[in-house]
Design an enzyme around this catalytic site. Structure first.
Site, short mmCIF file in Angstrom:
data_model
loop_
_atom_site.label_atom_id
_atom_site.label_comp_id
_atom_site.label_asym_id
_atom_site.label_seq_id
_atom_site.Cartn_x
_atom_site.Cartn_y
_atom_site.Cartn_z
N GLU A 155 -12.16 33.92 15.25
CA GLU A 155 -10.56 34.17 15.59
C GLU A 155 -10.38 35.36 16.43
O GLU A 155 -10.55 36.30 15.82
CB GLU A 155 -9.95 33.88 14.34
CG GLU A 155 -8.16 34.03 14.69
CD GLU A 155 -7.46 34.25 13.40
OE1 GLU A 155 -6.23 33.67 13.19
OE2 GLU A 155 -7.86 34.84 12.62
N ASP A 174 -15.09 30.65 5.60
CA ASP A 174 -13.97 31.54 6.31
C ASP A 174 -14.74 33.11 6.24
O ASP A 174 -14.80 33.22 4.74
CB ASP A 174 -12.81 31.12 5.67
CG ASP A 174 -11.74 31.65 6.89
OD1 ASP A 174 -11.90 32.59 7.47
OD2 ASP A 174 -10.79 30.86 6.89
N ASP A 198 -12.40 35.43 10.70
CA ASP A 198 -10.97 35.89 10.62
C ASP A 198 -10.90 37.14 11.70
O ASP A 198 -11.52 38.01 11.23
CB ASP A 198 -10.40 35.93 9.27
CG ASP A 198 -8.54 36.15 9.21
OD1 ASP A 198 -8.18 35.30 9.65
OD2 ASP A 198 -8.51 37.33 8.88
N HIS A 247 -4.18 26.56 9.43
CA HIS A 247 -3.29 27.05 8.68
C HIS A 247 -2.11 28.23 8.97
O HIS A 247 -1.47 28.25 8.23
CB HIS A 247 -4.11 27.75 7.57
CG HIS A 247 -4.97 28.96 8.19
ND1 HIS A 247 -5.83 28.82 8.70
CD2 HIS A 247 -4.72 30.43 7.76
CE1 HIS A 247 -6.29 30.03 9.18
NE2 HIS A 247 -5.60 30.87 8.53
N ASP A 248 -2.30 28.46 10.23
CA ASP A 248 -1.39 29.60 10.66
C ASP A 248 -0.43 29.01 11.80
O ASP A 248 0.69 29.59 12.30
CB ASP A 248 -2.13 30.54 11.54
CG ASP A 248 -2.71 31.62 10.42
OD1 ASP A 248 -2.13 31.67 9.32
OD2 ASP A 248 -3.75 32.17 10.92
#
Length: 556
Positions: A255, A97, A198, A329-330
């Site tokens: 993302e 990540d 991210d 995870h969000d």
């Protein structure tokens, strides 16, 4: 020519919640290594690790203080090397990540930047003078409050689109960009196989950082239109590609909030000049409320889901590559959000139906830990049970400050949509703490772990786990899932209950039929007599009928 990652399935691991190996209540790298055989059994190809770097953990690791060190709570660099070596030996690749829109305020560069206006690292971050005794502009942090933090030592403000402890890097500074590329190459040289990036489309802000349009009565404005897909974003990503990615057999996914299909064609163009694919969020907003945004218990309509999936399938076909996901995870748990977790029968059926809907589309599927056993939302009913900063801040803003909702209603909405729903510990068995740990866990275990766990799933040949395993095997073996054209079945465009689409290449046609409801429905799709059932979530076949949450895929 098909790239290896186009035929792959990604499994996302949230390290804090996957497996605790040392009894401190927090997941770690050795815990992941311990469970690699399980992931190999499932059949996934790529392991995406949410951040494992050194971090104060203000935002669960998305605030990084040292990109070349492992968070000591997770273990050591030697532990990472052991994990990577075993994963590679089992044929699984490691995707890191990459969080480079911002760092932690404990990062050495920010400490230097903050120390004085003439420090050589001052311009590594975004500093501005105030305006009339207030912030430089009206931007609101995505975690509520102003996106600017005042520093009384230097009498300036720094930008933080997220928490005040997450200052934004200044990508306009070439030295910042090349320090990021150097760090990425350092990890590539250590053997990692790719990066999930991210909020990568936030790194180029609108020149001059002007005020954003503000809703009536609001103190601050949503900055997303001025920070997403900014003026130099493609220049920056092509530079990153040239300095790090080009000529290497890596996989990248960005993302990209607020991305459109038009922008995605640039980010994920199959010429490989930027990224391999992006995460789009449109389908994640289909159940939002016009006033309270995602804080609601509304359920998305099938007509909206189908229209959105179809748009992305059609407009990227042959030009760019889709990522396919329900969970991360969000996001709350898919079976609780888009399916039905009210009964065990419907939980299993709807989880399999939703998996089928996603996995037969063109793109690279992402599975979030626990999705493959049908883990549900935790439905915590006390604010004290929540850990996620975003959820806690939202409660106080909506209930205490804006008085939009009462506390009971907001807790119900947190139970449906909080990020904590994804972050409860992985449910391995029915022992204390769900086999995740031997002690009190950093986040409460979902109370239903005695029924929903890996041990039970592995002992039941009809479990959601084995259904996911079959979906992954089919993707590896059936070329049409990777290269076949997507099309809606004529007449299905506006059906509120059934989703019917085909995938077709020169040799094979697949017909995917999905019942999004708990009703038994009749249909009249022309199915050839010699068509075989490739996969179904019911044991028997009833042509012309779709039972509650039924999914079936015909091959002919």
């Amino acid at each position: 020519m098909t790239k290896w990652w186009q035929n792959a399935v990604v499994y996302q691991i949230y390290p804090s919640s996957f497996q605790d190996s040392n009894g401190d209540g927090l997941g770690d790298l050795n815990g992941i290594t311990k469970r690699l055989d399980y992931l190999h059994e499932l059949g996934v190809d790529i392991l995406w690790l949410s951040p494992i770097y050194k971090s104060p953990q203000v935002d669960n690791g998305y605030d990084i203080s040292d990109y070349r060190a492992i968070n000591p709570d997770y273990g050591s660099m030697e532990d990472f090397d052991t994990l990577q070596k075993k994963a590679h030996s089992l044929g699984m690749k490691i995707m890191m990540d990459l969080v480079v829109n911002h760092t932690s305020n404990q990062h050495e560069l920010f400490k230097q930047s903050k120390s004085s206006k003439d420090n050589k690292y001052r311009d590594y971050y975004i500093w501005r003078d105030g305006k009339n005794g207030h912030e430089p502009n009206n931007w609101e942090s995505f975690f509520t409050g102003s996106a600017w933090k005042y520093d009384d030592v230097t009498d300036q403000y720094y930008l933080h689109l997220f928490a005040p402890e997450q200052p934004d890097l200044n990508w306009e500074n070439p030295a910042v960009r090349h320090s990021v590329y150097d760090m990425m190459n350092w990890w590539v040289n250590r053997g990692v196989d790719g990066f999930r990036m991210d909020v990568i489309n936030y790194i180029s802000k609108t020149e001059g950082l002007p005020d954003a349009p503000k809703s009536f009565g609001q103190k601050y404005a949503n900055p997303e239109p001025l920070v997403a897909n900014g003026p130099r974003i493609h220049e920056f990503l092509q530079e990153m590609n040239n300095n790090v990615l080009a000529g290497k057999d890596l996989v990248t996914v960005g993302e990209t909030p607020a991305v459109t299909t038009e922008e995605a064609l640039k980010y994920a163009n199959i010429d490989g000049s930027e990224l391999d694919m992006v995460f789009q969020f449109e389908h994640m907003g289909l159940d939002n409320d016009p006033i309270t945004a995602r804080w609601t218990d509304k359920k998305a309509k099938l007509t909206d889901i189908r229209a959105n999936f179809t748009k992305w399938q059609k407009q990227l076909a042959g030009k760019a590559w889709n990522s396919l996901y329900w969970n991360n995870h969000d996001q709350p748990r898919v079976v609780s959000r888009f399916g039905n977790d009210k009964t065990e029968e419907y939980r299993v059926l709807s989880a399999k139906m939703l998996a089928t809907m996603l996995h037969f589309q063109q793109g690279t599927p992402f599975i979030f830990q626990g999705e493959e056993i049908g883990m549900t939302n935790a439905y915590f009913d006390k604010l004290d049970d929540y850990v996620d900063l975003d959820s806690i801040n939202a409660y106080h803003k909506i209930v205490d400050e804006d008085k939009q909702l009462d506390g009971t209603t907001m807790l119900k909405y947190l139970g449906m949509r909080s990020r904590d729903n994804a972050r409860t510990p992985m449910q391995w068995d029915d022992s204390d703490y769900a086999g995740f740990s031997t002690t009190t866990t950093w986040e409460k275990v979902n109370p239903n772990y005695k029924q929903i766990n890996v041990k039970n799933a592995l002992s039941d040949e009809n479990s959601i786990f084995y259904y996911y395993k079959k979906l992954i095997t089919l993707r590896h073996n059936e070329d049409v899932i990777t290269n076949g054209a997507y099309a809606l079945v004529p007449g299905n465009e506006n059906d509120e209950n059934i989703f019917a689409y085909t995938r077709k290449n020169e040799k094979t046609t697949l017909l995917i039929l999905l019942n999004y409801t708990d009703m038994e429905l009749n249909h009249d799709y022309k199915i050839p007599k010699d068509a075989e059932i490739l996969i179904s979530n019911y044991k028997d076949e009833m042509r012309g009928t779709l039972r509650p949450y039924e999914a079936k895929v015909y091959k002919f």
